[in-house]
Design a protein around this motif. Sequence first.
Motif, PDB file in Angstrom:
ATOM      1  N   THR A  92       0.894  -1.246  -0.107  1.00 28.56           N
ATOM      2  CA  THR A  92      -0.133  -0.057  -0.045  1.00 28.56           C
ATOM      3  C   THR A  92       0.814   1.344   0.005  1.00 28.56           C
ATOM      4  O   THR A  92       0.552   2.236  -0.782  1.00 28.56           O
ATOM      5  CB  THR A  92      -1.023  -0.082   1.144  1.00 28.56           C
ATOM      6  OG1 THR A  92      -1.852  -1.150   1.303  1.00 28.56           O
ATOM      7  CG2 THR A  92      -1.678   1.211   1.408  1.00 28.56           C
ATOM      8  N   ILE A  93       1.788   1.265   0.757  1.00 31.45           N
ATOM      9  CA  ILE A  93       2.766   2.471   1.058  1.00 31.45           C
ATOM     10  C   ILE A  93       3.396   2.722  -0.501  1.00 31.45           C
ATOM     11  O   ILE A  93       3.247   3.861  -0.598  1.00 31.45           O
ATOM     12  CB  ILE A  93       3.596   2.340   2.163  1.00 31.45           C
ATOM     13  CG1 ILE A  93       2.913   2.324   3.434  1.00 31.45           C
ATOM     14  CG2 ILE A  93       4.861   3.429   2.114  1.00 31.45           C
ATOM     15  CD1 ILE A  93       2.037   3.510   3.627  1.00 31.45           C
ATOM     16  N   ASP A  94       3.999   1.739  -0.890  1.00 30.82           N
ATOM     17  CA  ASP A  94       4.851   1.818  -2.077  1.00 30.82           C
ATOM     18  C   ASP A  94       3.748   2.313  -3.425  1.00 30.82           C
ATOM     19  O   ASP A  94       4.281   3.023  -4.061  1.00 30.82           O
ATOM     20  CB  ASP A  94       5.238   0.486  -2.620  1.00 30.82           C
ATOM     21  CG  ASP A  94       6.366  -0.159  -1.862  1.00 30.82           C
ATOM     22  OD1 ASP A  94       7.004   0.716  -0.926  1.00 30.82           O
ATOM     23  OD2 ASP A  94       6.611  -1.135  -1.844  1.00 30.82           O
ATOM     24  N   PHE A  95       2.666   1.678  -3.438  1.00 30.13           N
ATOM     25  CA  PHE A  95       1.680   2.189  -4.497  1.00 30.13           C
ATOM     26  C   PHE A  95       1.197   3.594  -4.164  1.00 30.13           C
ATOM     27  O   PHE A  95       1.420   4.232  -5.278  1.00 30.13           O
ATOM     28  CB  PHE A  95       0.414   1.503  -4.107  1.00 30.13           C
ATOM     29  CG  PHE A  95      -0.702   1.535  -5.245  1.00 30.13           C
ATOM     30  CD1 PHE A  95      -0.926   0.999  -6.487  1.00 30.13           C
ATOM     31  CD2 PHE A  95      -1.855   2.499  -4.792  1.00 30.13           C
ATOM     32  CE1 PHE A  95      -1.741   1.418  -7.550  1.00 30.13           C
ATOM     33  CE2 PHE A  95      -2.676   2.762  -5.755  1.00 30.13           C
ATOM     34  CZ  PHE A  95      -2.843   2.342  -7.019  1.00 30.13           C
ATOM     35  N   LEU A  96       1.189   3.970  -2.932  1.00 28.67           N
ATOM     36  CA  LEU A  96       0.600   5.382  -2.628  1.00 28.67           C
ATOM     37  C   LEU A  96       1.824   6.171  -2.907  1.00 28.67           C
ATOM     38  O   LEU A  96       1.589   7.368  -3.687  1.00 28.67           O
ATOM     39  CB  LEU A  96       0.224   5.669  -1.295  1.00 28.67           C
ATOM     40  CG  LEU A  96      -0.950   5.041  -0.931  1.00 28.67           C
ATOM     41  CD1 LEU A  96      -1.198   5.117   0.672  1.00 28.67           C
ATOM     42  CD2 LEU A  96      -2.108   5.996  -1.551  1.00 28.67           C
TER      43      LEU A  96
END
Length: 187
Positions: A178-182
């Motif tokens: 999630t963090i990487d995507f954001l």
Amino acid sequence: FGLTDWVRAVADALAKEGFIAVAPDLIAGIEGAEENPREAIGKLDEKEALARLKAALDYGLALPAASGKCAAIGFCWGGKTSFALAAAEPRLNAAVVYYGTSPDTAALARIEAPVLGMYGEDDERVNSTIPAAEEEMKRLGKTFEKEIYPGAGHGFLRQQDGRDGANRKAAEQAWPRTIDFLKKHTT
């Protein structure tokens, strides 16, 4: 469940990663919200929920530290609403949907932001909506990435102790993704 301590902790975890995190209380002002948040959510129609989310988006984007890029993330009903916001809000740069049902195929055509869906394998009610959304998003040339975590159930990020460790394993894999995507879509 409304704006709980857990939701506040998620916002804090996002802030720790460098994001401005606004966690709006979408059921504030709805009769009975404090006593029965689930019932209050049922009283909030999608149009009003989206209007409240757009107000939160306006607030976040107006903060002095804001970069002009924004995303939505939601869990369960909030995941469904995050997906709906992606269809209603062209300013979004990304949307993350944790175990939320997909909108109808007509709404998918309005999505401009990349969408990441995080799902537990043992969540058939929600997962039954994934294939149509995935097929339509692909047909439309839109980005829809998904992960279905083996053995995990609905609410795995919040209920990490469940399912003989499958929920915890899913959460440990889903959060960094999630963090990487954001970061990829908002920085």
